[in-house]
Design an enzyme around this catalytic site. Structure first.
Site, short mmCIF file in Angstrom:
data_model
loop_
_atom_site.label_atom_id
_atom_site.label_comp_id
_atom_site.label_asym_id
_atom_site.label_seq_id
_atom_site.Cartn_x
_atom_site.Cartn_y
_atom_site.Cartn_z
N GLU A 177 -8.99 4.87 2.11
CA GLU A 177 -7.59 4.64 2.54
C GLU A 177 -7.39 3.14 2.60
OE1 GLU A 177 -5.33 6.83 2.97
OE2 GLU A 177 -6.53 8.65 2.99
N CYS A 198 -0.77 -0.39 7.55
CA CYS A 198 -0.89 -0.18 6.11
C CYS A 198 0.37 0.41 5.50
CB CYS A 198 -2.09 0.71 5.81
SG CYS A 198 -2.00 2.30 6.65
N GLU A 205 -0.40 -7.87 0.16
CA GLU A 205 -0.27 -7.35 1.52
C GLU A 205 -0.48 -8.50 2.50
OE1 GLU A 205 -3.43 -4.72 2.96
OE2 GLU A 205 -1.88 -3.36 3.68
P1 NAD Z 1 -11.58 -4.70 5.97
O1 NAD Z 1 -11.63 -4.03 4.66
O2 NAD Z 1 -11.91 -6.13 6.07
O3 NAD Z 1 -12.54 -3.96 7.00
C1 NAD Z 1 -12.42 -2.57 7.28
C2 NAD Z 1 -13.74 -2.06 7.84
O4 NAD Z 1 -14.72 -2.09 6.81
C3 NAD Z 1 -14.33 -2.89 8.97
O5 NAD Z 1 -15.01 -2.01 9.84
C4 NAD Z 1 -15.29 -3.81 8.24
O6 NAD Z 1 -16.33 -4.27 9.08
C5 NAD Z 1 -15.82 -2.90 7.17
N1 NAD Z 1 -16.25 -3.51 5.91
C6 NAD Z 1 -15.72 -4.58 5.28
N2 NAD Z 1 -16.35 -4.79 4.12
C7 NAD Z 1 -17.29 -3.82 4.00
C8 NAD Z 1 -18.25 -3.50 3.01
N3 NAD Z 1 -18.40 -4.22 1.90
N4 NAD Z 1 -19.04 -2.42 3.21
C9 NAD Z 1 -18.91 -1.66 4.33
N5 NAD Z 1 -18.02 -1.93 5.31
C10 NAD Z 1 -17.22 -3.00 5.14
O7 NAD Z 1 -10.10 -4.40 6.50
P2 NAD Z 1 -9.43 -4.83 7.89
O8 NAD Z 1 -8.98 -6.24 7.77
O9 NAD Z 1 -10.29 -4.46 9.05
O10 NAD Z 1 -8.18 -3.84 7.94
C11 NAD Z 1 -6.96 -4.12 7.36
C12 NAD Z 1 -6.81 -3.37 6.05
O11 NAD Z 1 -6.93 -1.96 6.26
C13 NAD Z 1 -5.46 -3.56 5.42
O12 NAD Z 1 -5.61 -3.80 4.05
C14 NAD Z 1 -4.76 -2.24 5.65
O13 NAD Z 1 -3.75 -1.95 4.74
C15 NAD Z 1 -5.88 -1.29 5.57
N6 NAD Z 1 -5.55 -0.02 6.24
C16 NAD Z 1 -5.32 1.09 5.48
C17 NAD Z 1 -4.96 2.30 6.08
C18 NAD Z 1 -4.72 3.53 5.26
O14 NAD Z 1 -4.78 4.62 5.82
N7 NAD Z 1 -4.47 3.45 3.96
C19 NAD Z 1 -4.86 2.37 7.46
C20 NAD Z 1 -5.09 1.21 8.22
C21 NAD Z 1 -5.45 0.02 7.59
#
Ligand code: NAD
Length: 484
Positions: A252, A286, A386
């Site tokens: 997601e 998101c 975004e």
């Molecule tokens: P992020 O991708 O930086 O991190 C998300 C999670 O993944 C965190 O727990 C992080 O520690 C972990 N992570 C990061 N890189 C990783 C990797 N290579 N391997 C494993 N884990 C990893 O995102 P963020 O800044 O925490 O969240 C914001 C983003 O989330 C925005 O882009 C938003 O649109 C998206 N989002 C999407 C939805 C949806 O349902 N589509 C819902 C909420 C947020």
């Protein structure tokens, strides 16, 4: 009450962490440390996966009847419902979501998910005997996919944990959750509720930590499926690893959703809707409707009215019930949003309200001013990327076909809305926009229906029977053919 913790929830019990590393949870409003909790290490992940593996391969959970698991999740639902206020306060404290939003969505929406998943699980065809094409019967079973790695982001932390843990529990999977380092606290409350509800030992573990720890979990050979919510960049990386290892994966990811204002729309209702949908959770959502598409004729007047509504929103302390827009989760997020605001001006968009600079009366905190740009060209970076802050772009269109074209001119395809006096005309617009969800004069996620992204917004679906099925493997058992 202190929010500090000194243990990790591994194997269903409170375990001593493998290292002394600590995560400091910093209030985005006061910039002060509000809690210290253990930072999970790769060794902690190994212990959690080993417990989940054992519980899956040998334990009772996957072998119970679905009705038995449903009963335990039903108990969890009741326990969760009794702690909504506490959950809302914890989330607002750790990541700065306005308490009005936490009380309306951050805390109760996960509970609504639990109830929706329970209703779906009660009707789900766990084992379905059907007539085959060769004259015999086939039994189709939906068996649990195995050990699930659940990786949520910080913006809607409990929401994105339960969107994975609940279907995993109901289908008989075991789970390792890795909360984001910014938001480890709400998961501790969940851990307490899981124990109280009687979820057996080792079925769920929770280890908060950073990116490396997350990637270690994704790559772990003991994991069968990864359920991820977060940025598109991280999603691509995780998808690639899972592809190599042939792990099941659901992603997601990000969005850049368009709200299309048709000429017959009720302007006041559309603006009221966008005050919530455009900048909810301080723009850190998101599904936020961050591109506002208005016909050339109505563009200037609509943009002015929208800017005056957004510019008047109350920015401040997330724990003040009157606050409509809180701080960004972290300083780096504030800087990122400010960089985009500067970029919008460089790209030639017209700044109607907001702009860079600290909002009045706030001496600390990672705040940005709610900002509206008008006359935006959809090719500008502020319209394509975004931003994840309270920044809206108003974009003119020529006719409805042009509006749909602009909405689709995006690498993302998560959500969208149309605002019109004619619901059928709105539905026709919805048919043309390539996104996983869409709203006509509203956008309220319904957990009975699948949610997810087209294009770079993701892979797979959460919620609805489609979402539950993603935690299962289908197995066909061919029964003997009748004697010829
Ligand atoms: P992020 O991708 O930086 O991190 C998300 C999670 O993944 C965190 O727990 C992080 O520690 C972990 N992570 C990061 N890189 C990783 C990797 N290579 N391997 C494993 N884990 C990893 O995102 P963020 O800044 O925490 O969240 C914001 C983003 O989330 C925005 O882009 C938003 O649109 C998206 N989002 C999407 C939805 C949806 O349902 N589509 C819902 C909420 C947020």
């Amino acid at each position: 009450m202190t929010l500090d913790r000194d243990a990790l929830f591994i194997g269903g019990t409170w375990a001593k962490p493998a290292t002394d590393a600590v995560l400091e949870v910093v209030s985005p409003h006061s910039e002060e440390v509000v809690a210290r909790v253990p930072e999970g290490s790769t060794a902690d992940i190994d212990a959690a996966v080993a417990a989940a593996r054992r519980a899956f391969d040998e334990g009772p959970w996957p072998r119970m009847r679905p009705a038995e698991r449903i009963e335990i999740v039903q108990t969890l639902s009741g326990l969760y419902a009794a702690r909504l206020e506490e959950m809302a306060t914890i989330i607002s404290t750790e990541m700065g979501s306005p308490i009005s939003f936490s009380s309306l969505a951050q805390a109760p929406a996960p509970w609504m998910q639990i109830e929706a998943f329970l209703a779906i699980a009660r009707e789900f065809p766990w084992e379905d005997r059907r007539a085959g094409s060769l004259g015999g019967d086939v039994v189709v079973r939906h068996e649990p996919v195995g050990v699930v790695a659940a990786i949520p982001p910080w913006n809607v932390p409990q929401f994105t944990i339960l969107s994975k843990v609940i279907p995993a529990l109901l289908t008989g999977c075991t789970v390792v959750v890795k909360p984001a380092p910014e938001t480890p606290l709400d998961a501790y409350l969940l851990a307490e509720l899981l124990v109280e509800a009687g979820v057996p030992e080792s079925v769920v573990s929770i280890v908060a930590g950073g990116r490396e720890v997350g990637e270690h979990l994704v790559r772990h050979p003991g994991v069968d499926k990864v359920a991820f919510t977060g940025s598109t960049a991280a999603g691509r990386k995780i998808g690639a690893i899972c592809g190599e290892q042939l792990k099941r994966v659901s992603l997601e990811l990000g969005g850049k959703s368009a709200a299309i204002i048709l000429d017959d729309a009720d302007e006041a209702a559309a603006i009221e809707g966008l005050k919530f949908l455009g900048v909810m959770n301080s723009g850190q959502a998101c599904v936020a409707q961050t591109r506002v598409l208005v016909s050339r004729e109505r563009h200037d007047a609509f943009a002015e009215a929208l800017a005056s509504a957004i510019g008047a929103m109350k920015v401040g302390d997330p724990l003040d019930p009157a606050t409509e827009i809180g701080p960004m989760v972290a300083q780096r997020q504030q800087e990122r949003v400010e960089k985009y605001i500067a970029l919008g001006q460089e790209e030639g968009a017209r700044l109607l309200t907001g702009g860079n600079g600290r909002p009045d009366g706030l001496d600390t905190g990672w705040y940005v001013r709610p900002t509206v740009f008008a006359g935006v060209d959809n090719r500008m970076r502020i319209a394509q990327e975004e931003i994840f802050g309270p920044v809206l772009s108003v974009i003119p269109y020529v006719d409805v076909a042009d509006a749909v074209r602009i909405a689709n001119d995006s690498e993302y395809g998560l959500a969208g809305t149309v605002w019109t006096a004619d619901v059928e005309a709105g539905l026709e617009v919805a048919r043309g926009v390539r996104t996983g969800t869409y709203g006509v004069n509203t956008y309220t996620m319904d957990f009975a229906a699948p949610f997810g992204g087209f294009k770079a917004s993701g892979l797979g679906r959460e919620f609805g029977p489609e979402g539950l099925a993603q935690y299962t493997e289908a197995k066909s058992v061919y029964l003997p053919l009748p004697e010829m």
